[in-house]
Design an enzyme around this catalytic site. Structure first.
Site, short mmCIF file in Angstrom:
data_model
loop_
_atom_site.label_atom_id
_atom_site.label_comp_id
_atom_site.label_asym_id
_atom_site.label_seq_id
_atom_site.Cartn_x
_atom_site.Cartn_y
_atom_site.Cartn_z
N LYS A 134 0.83 -1.21 0.00
CA LYS A 134 0.00 0.00 0.00
C LYS A 134 0.87 1.26 0.00
CE LYS A 134 -3.71 -2.31 2.45
NZ LYS A 134 -4.29 -2.61 3.74
N GLN A 144 -5.54 -1.77 10.10
CA GLN A 144 -5.26 -3.07 9.47
C GLN A 144 -5.78 -4.21 10.35
OE1 GLN A 144 -3.85 -3.62 6.41
NE2 GLN A 144 -4.04 -5.81 6.68
N ASP A 167 -11.94 1.79 4.17
CA ASP A 167 -12.21 0.35 4.05
C ASP A 167 -13.68 0.07 3.72
OD1 ASP A 167 -10.06 -1.44 4.35
OD2 ASP A 167 -9.88 -0.94 6.48
N1 GUN Z 1 -6.88 -7.28 6.39
C1 GUN Z 1 -7.04 -8.02 5.27
N2 GUN Z 1 -7.71 -7.31 4.33
C2 GUN Z 1 -7.98 -6.10 4.89
C3 GUN Z 1 -8.65 -4.94 4.43
O1 GUN Z 1 -9.16 -4.85 3.31
N3 GUN Z 1 -8.70 -3.90 5.30
C4 GUN Z 1 -8.17 -3.96 6.55
N4 GUN Z 1 -8.28 -2.88 7.34
N5 GUN Z 1 -7.54 -5.03 7.01
C5 GUN Z 1 -7.46 -6.09 6.18
#
Ligand code: GUN
Length: 263
Positions: free
Chosen positions: A45, A89, A112
């Protein structure tokens, strides 16, 4: 178009949009785990942000952080104009209630799309839908089978496919093998998100023109593997790595841009 080609093409478009925006978007990423999968995602990211010309900031908290401390940081970030959007996360350590965290993030900053009041869609299902559209995969009246009923993938995926008039079936850990075989044999689109390495294999039959979207990521001494064995005899199958992970990362920035553009 492979997922990699599609993502590269969309990144060029997004990169061109940034200088035209009212401000350079800024994303906050809070990490409270020491999870290898999460580390890899976050690294990706941050790399995407640099490539797109967007600001992204990682705030790494100790694994023993209390729920109260995390909620207080979220409250601060909700009010801080520097962050257009932010995310926590997942997974979170045991002492923190995931649902409380999702509800604490302001829907206005929820990149998200996890908050029930959020107008944005969760990144993995959103990224998958965008790719299906880019590939012109027929959806209306088609049989979509989703394996897995998680809040992050399975359930929102079912909603988005239903919105496109697919016939949606959600299968899960309590589904019998006999039913799995039957539904999968009739599926036009299969989204597999159960986290079981190579679960979909040649013991199942598939339509020749089926599309398999593989959300799984399992790690062993040979690297990363999906929920499906590679190269099944279907029209299109997304690889792991180099598949849904890239789509999810892209959708995160699409959500961030949407937040800034709708201000
Ligand atoms: N962990 C795995 N996929 C995601 C996601 O799309 N967002 C978040 N915040 N954590 C994750």
């Amino acid at each position: 178009m492979t997922v990699k080609e599609y993502v590269a093409y969309r990144k060029v478009q997004i990169k061109e949009e940034i200088p035209l925006m009212a401000k350079v978007p800024c994303l906050g990423i809070i990490q409270v785990n020491e999870d290898a999968g999460s580390n890899a995602y976050i690294k990706g990211k941050l790399k995407d942000a640099a490539e797109l010309g967007v600001n992204a900031e990682l705030i790494k908290l100790d694994i023993n952080t209390s729920q109260e401390e995390l909620l207080s940081l979220i409250d601060k970030m909700n009010k801080d104009d520097k962050y257009d959007g932010f995310m926590v996360q997942m997974p979170l350590p045991k002492q923190i209630d995931e649902e409380a965290v999702k509800l604490a993030i302001s829907p206005k900053k929820d990149v998200d799309g996890f908050h029930p009041m959020s107008t944005l869609n969760p990144c993995t299902p959103k990224g998958i839908m965008n790719y299906l559209h880019a590939e012109n995969i027929p959806l209306v009246g088609k049989n979509a089978v989703i394996l897995g009923r998680s809040n992050i993938v399975g359930r929102p995926m079912a909603r988005l496919l239903l919105n496109e008039s697919c016939n949606v079936t959600v299968l899960h850990s309590k589904t019998s093998k006999e039913d799995m075989l039957r539904y999968i044999a009739n599926a036009d689109i299969i989204v597999v998100a159960i986290g079981k390495m190579h679960f979909l294999d040649k013991s199942y039959t598939y339509k020749k023109d089926a599309v398999i979207i593989d959300v799984g990521i399992s790690r062993d001494e040979n690297g990363l593997h999906g929920d499906a064995v590679p190269d099944l005899d279907v029209k299109l199958q997304t690889p792991v790595p180099g598949g849904v992970g890239l789509l999810t990362r892209l959708a995160l920035y699409e959500n961030l841009l949407e937040i800034v553009n709708n201000k």
